[in-house]
Design an enzyme around this catalytic site. Structure first.
Site, mmCIF file in Angstrom:
data_model
loop_
_atom_site.group_PDB
_atom_site.id
_atom_site.type_symbol
_atom_site.label_atom_id
_atom_site.label_comp_id
_atom_site.label_asym_id
_atom_site.label_seq_id
_atom_site.Cartn_x
_atom_site.Cartn_y
_atom_site.Cartn_z
ATOM 1 N N MET A 268 -0.099 -3.554 8.590
ATOM 2 C CA MET A 268 -0.712 -3.508 7.258
ATOM 3 C C MET A 268 -1.673 -4.671 7.103
ATOM 4 S SD MET A 268 -1.000 -2.166 4.252
ATOM 5 C CE MET A 268 -2.143 -2.865 3.065
ATOM 6 N N GLU A 269 -2.856 -4.352 6.591
ATOM 7 C CA GLU A 269 -3.974 -5.301 6.618
ATOM 8 C C GLU A 269 -4.017 -6.295 5.473
ATOM 9 O OE1 GLU A 269 -4.243 -1.949 6.089
ATOM 10 O OE2 GLU A 269 -5.750 -1.505 4.556
ATOM 11 N N HIS B 241 -10.304 -4.170 8.924
ATOM 12 C CA HIS B 241 -10.040 -3.944 7.490
ATOM 13 C C HIS B 241 -10.320 -5.175 6.636
ATOM 14 C CE1 HIS B 241 -8.359 0.001 7.139
ATOM 15 N NE2 HIS B 241 -7.269 -0.223 7.827
ATOM 16 N N HIS C 52 -7.917 -2.907 14.578
ATOM 17 C CA HIS C 52 -7.945 -2.034 13.391
ATOM 18 C C HIS C 52 -7.689 -2.863 12.125
ATOM 19 C CE1 HIS C 52 -6.786 1.920 11.354
ATOM 20 N NE2 HIS C 52 -6.260 1.028 10.520
ATOM 21 N N GLU C 53 -6.653 -3.687 12.169
ATOM 22 C CA GLU C 53 -6.271 -4.427 10.962
ATOM 23 C C GLU C 53 -7.291 -5.515 10.626
ATOM 24 O OE1 GLU C 53 -4.030 -3.103 9.248
ATOM 25 O OE2 GLU C 53 -3.294 -1.774 10.830
ATOM 26 N N GLU D 58 0.848 -1.184 0.000
ATOM 27 C CA GLU D 58 0.000 0.000 0.000
ATOM 28 C C GLU D 58 0.887 1.239 0.000
ATOM 29 O OE1 GLU D 58 -2.767 0.412 3.229
ATOM 30 O OE2 GLU D 58 -3.925 1.895 2.132
HETATM 31 ZN ZN LIG Z 1 -5.661 0.977 8.515
#
Ligand SMILES: [Zn+2]
Length: 830
Positions: free
Chosen positions: A260-261, A298, A294-295, A126
């Site tokens: 990072m997801e 996602h 959070h991840e 990303e």
């Molecule tokens: Zn995020």
């Protein structure tokens, strides 16, 4: 030329890679199955720093060589087809690339095992770095399925988005590892990595694993358990099953961002996934949970339904930020996580967005949003706060129903923000579309001015910035007012302020009113009503107002100190109503504001804040206790570790004696409670000499806990002695790994003893600092300029005028940092 990008879509990628961990190179073959909706004679793909040596197209069951042209500037290769083709087209491209050390694309990360330096190789794509690993249509809307295959050493492990379906030896000490085909997904979410990974597993319908470097899996249980919990919570909340057979949480030693997801293969900095019982503090534990939540959020919001363009990136990030807190709050209600949200998310966003140098959450006309130090507080923190505002306005259940509809309507596809508003509007029957446009499409936020006229409360909105502005803007603001009517009677009224002014009837009996009840709204409030402020102060003292409001009232007042509307004395006077305060949120808000004022103000004013601050934190530490207590409230531990260094800087002898004695034990290798480890090391540095410096150095090389290394690095930015500050600065450049170089520098930028030397040092080492990861360089600038620029404003401004006329590095961050400097400078009165 008839080539139209929109007419060519990728359907499937088959990627074969053979990485070489000794030479840091890889060779690759990517086969792309495309669909052209009308005849095309050229195909444009994204590539970056790949050496293509062969490109073919399949025609009539034969491979035909295709000429191609590479444009490094556009990060593209244009493939010429032998003739016009339509329908399904199959390309095969052979290439080689570097396993770089930039923490972007396919990169290498270093770790030590039994005294030896070793490497793993992993990906971070990303926003637009998949093109560094394979030729592709590198835009989130170009979703396709992926089949990945790697040839690696027999002794290594490979991980990708999906589970391994086949692994067989090919001789010469090598094996081929094939992964199951992925669902339809965007390129930026693809992951592959190889190395000596170890796992701990939680088998189940979906296998959850944590992958670590050798010897580290003992610290993975906490993350694994919370990962499983979050997965269950998300499946239940969204009403959609997690679509992959496994979910890996992978701890990576060298990592530029936090995490990072990647779908099914989420990567983290080690300290945001691994839990070290001896060194992970409560704050660290909480951060681990927030980041995992959070991840994993996602995996649906971002991975299953993806923004159709980078300008909607905030949809991903705002939601995951907001939702992540919700998950943590569900499992750890005793942590008061929403209070932390106001302090660390909403307040950060209010700070950032009160600059004239800001932009809307949805950046207009942006084809490429870069996640940087300037954008993250808007995209993550402001966006998350706006979602909290919407949730507050329409209620939890309605909010959830709207989200569920949005996700199920758009699964495996892309969506944009209007589709989310439509879903929320449909669920709530409230004017969400109109309201959200005013918050998403324009920069900044309002200040609501409140004034009482008889039984009417007059409300007026205008854009709030620290520096004077002429903006003519309006927002549609949901405002809740808490009205107190004598003898502990109170009621709340909610309105939607849809124009510049509004009136609420608060009744003749109203004695006091608090606007933005429970601080659900993203705006500041100014009371043009001295009497009301006095009445509110009484209710702060008596705790008749909830902690959010006690926090919000002083915080909005402090914002007025920064605009020079009121004096620091007015603010300190108001704080007398907090002399019995025991709640985390108002206390940490006040502690941080006082510390900011102490750093910015000078001479007598700074001394005044210092002595006020000393009394304030001494009272607080007497109440909290210097030492962590068994089973104490989570936020007490967080607060204590934060304010011990403040107390010592303000001159508290008692706290200093305590911390010095603790640090002496630590240097003798005696254990210290992890909840005060950071602050004790900071005080150790403050009073430290060369011996302390060497002890830090040794601890950095010896410790296997990234939490501990972070603590030491923060402490290394806390020396009082100028020579040791300089020694630390040099140490950062020479020895601290790239991923962490910014940590001690930011700590120095808030260390009153280092601040005076940071500017010169920055100028002298500019060339080296510019080589940092872009995000880290920006953080350093954002730390140094607003404080170290004080007293030399003209010099700093001229320097950057020149700088920006020659380079386009960190432009946004430099501009916003200069504005912060101007604000600090006005507040100081210079
Ligand atoms: Zn995020």
């Amino acid at each position: 030329m008839r080539f139209v990008m929109d007419n060519v879509r990728p359907i499937h990628y088959k990627i074969k890679l053979e990485p070489d961990l000794e030479g840091f190179r890889f060779s690759g073959t990517t086969e792309i199955l495309l669909e052209a909706s009308e005849p095309v004679d050229e195909i444009t793909l994204n590539i970056l720093e790949l050496a293509i040596w062969n490109c073919k197209v399949i025609a009539d069951a034969d491979y035909i060589n295709c000429p191609f042209l590479i444009s490094p500037r556009k990060e593209e290769m244009v493939v010429s087809l032998p003739n016009e083709m339509a329908g399904k087209i199959e390309l095969r491209i052979d290439y080689i690339g570097r396993i770089n050390d930039k923490m972007a694309g396919f990169y290498r990360s270093q770790y030590k095992s039994q005294g030896k330096i070793k490497h793993i190789a992993v990906t971070q794509f990303e926003e637009s770095d998949a093109r560094r690993a394979f030729p592709c249509f590198d835009h989130p809307i170009r979703k396709a399925t992926f089949e990945i295959e790697m040839i690696i050493d027999e002794g290594l492990v490979a991980i990708s988005n999906c589970p391994v379906i086949d692994e067989r030896s090919v001789g010469g000490g090598k094996k081929v590892v094939r992964f199951q085909q992925t669902p339809k997904m965007s390129t930026y979410l693809v992951f592959f990595g190889l190395g000596e990974f170890e796992f701990i597993e939680d088998p189940g319908e979906v296998m959850v694993r944590v992958a670590t470097m050798p010897g580290m899996k003992n610290y993975a249980q906490f993350g694994l358990e919370f990962g499983r919990k979050t997965l269950n919570y998300c499946e239940d909340y969204y009403g959609i099953r997690y679509p992959l057979p496994k979910l890996d949480l992978i701890a990576i030693p060298d990592f530029a961002f936090g995490a990072m997801e990647n779908w099914g293969a989420v990567t983290f900095r080690e300290n945001l996934l691994l839990h070290f019982p001896d060194t992970t503090s409560k704050a660290g534990e909480e951060r681990i949970c927030e980041v995992i939540a959070h991840e994993i959020a996602h995996q649906w919001f971002g991975n299953l339904v993806t923004p159709s363009d980078w300008k909607y990136l905030w949809l991903n990030e705002s939601f995951a930020t907001y939702f992540g807190y919700g998950v943590v709050s569900h499992y750890f209600p005793e942590w008061d996580i929403w209070d932390q949200f106001l302090h660390s998310q909403t307040d950060t966003a209010l700070e950032r967005d009160a600059l004239k140098e800001t932009f809307p959450i949805e950046i207009p006309s942006a084809t490429h949003v870069v996640i940087n130090a300037s954008t993250t507080p808007i995209i993550y923190n402001k966006g998350g706060s706006i979602l909290r505002q919407v949730n507050g306005y329409i209620g939890n259940e309605t909010f959830r129903n709207g989200l569920k509809n949005y996700l199920s309507k758009n699964e495996y596809a892309c969506a944009s923000s209007p589709q989310l508003w439509e879903a929320l509007e449909e669920a709530s029957k409230k004017p969400i579309k109109r309201m959200m446009r005013s918050w998403i499409e324009q920069p900044g936020f309002p200040m609501v001015e409140a004034k009482r006229e008889g039984q009417n409360l007059m409300l007026r909105q205008r854009r709030f910035t620290y520096l004077p502005n002429e903006f003519d803007q309006e927002w549609i603001i949901p405002i809740t007012v808490k009205v107190f009517c004598g003898e502990s009677k109170s009621e709340s009224v909610t309105i939607l302020l849809e124009s510049k002014q509004g009136i609420i009837d608060i009744g003749r009996d109203a004695v006091a009113y608090k606007v933005n009840y429970r601080q659900t709204g993203f705006f500041r409030v100014k009371y043009d009503d001295e009497d009301n402020l006095k009445e509110l102060a009484k209710r702060i003292w008596a705790k008749e107002l909830p902690p959010e409001d006690r926090w919000g009232l002083q915080n909005d007042l402090y914002a007025l100190v920064k605009t020079s509307d009121i004096s620091i004395d007015d603010y300190l006077d108001f704080l007398s109503s907090y002399s019995q305060e025991e709640d985390f949120l108002p206390l940490i808000g006040i502690a941080d504001n006082l510390f900011h004022a102490y750093l910015v103000l000078k001479d007598a004013e700074s001394e005044k804040v210092k002595s006020f601050g000393k009394c304030f934190v001494e009272r607080l530490l007497a109440y909290l206790g210097y030492e962590p207590r068994a089973n104490e409230k989570h936020t007490r531990s967080v607060l204590r570790d934060r304010i011990i260094p403040h107390a010592v800087l303000y001159g508290s002898k008692d706290v200093e004696d305590f911390a010095i004695q603790k640090f002496a034990s630590l240097m003798k290798d005696e254990a210290i409670h992890p909840d005060i480890l950071r602050s004790i090391m900071q005080v150790g540095a403050l009073n430290g000499d060369d011996k302390v410096f060497d002890w830090f150095r040794r601890r950095l090389t010896k410790s296997e806990s990234e939490h501990d290394r972070m603590n030491v690095l923060v402490a290394m930015g806390s020396f009082r002695d100028k020579r040791l500050v300089e020694k630390s600065q040099q140490y950062v450049l020479d020895e601290v790994p790239n991923r962490n170089k910014f940590v001690p520098l930011i700590s120095m930028a808030a260390n009153p003893h280092a601040v005076p030397f940071m500017w010169e040092w920055y100028r002298l080492h500019l060339n080296v600092l510019e080589q940092f990861h872009p995000l880290h360089y920006e953080r350093v600038i954002a730390g140094i300029i607003p404080m170290s620029g004080l007293g030399r404003e003209n010099e700093v401004r001229t320097f950057f005028e020149n700088y920006l006329s020659q380079k386009s590095i960190a432009t946004d961050t430099i501009k916003l940092s200069l504005e912060k400097l101007e604000i600090n400078s006005r507040m100081r009165g210079s």
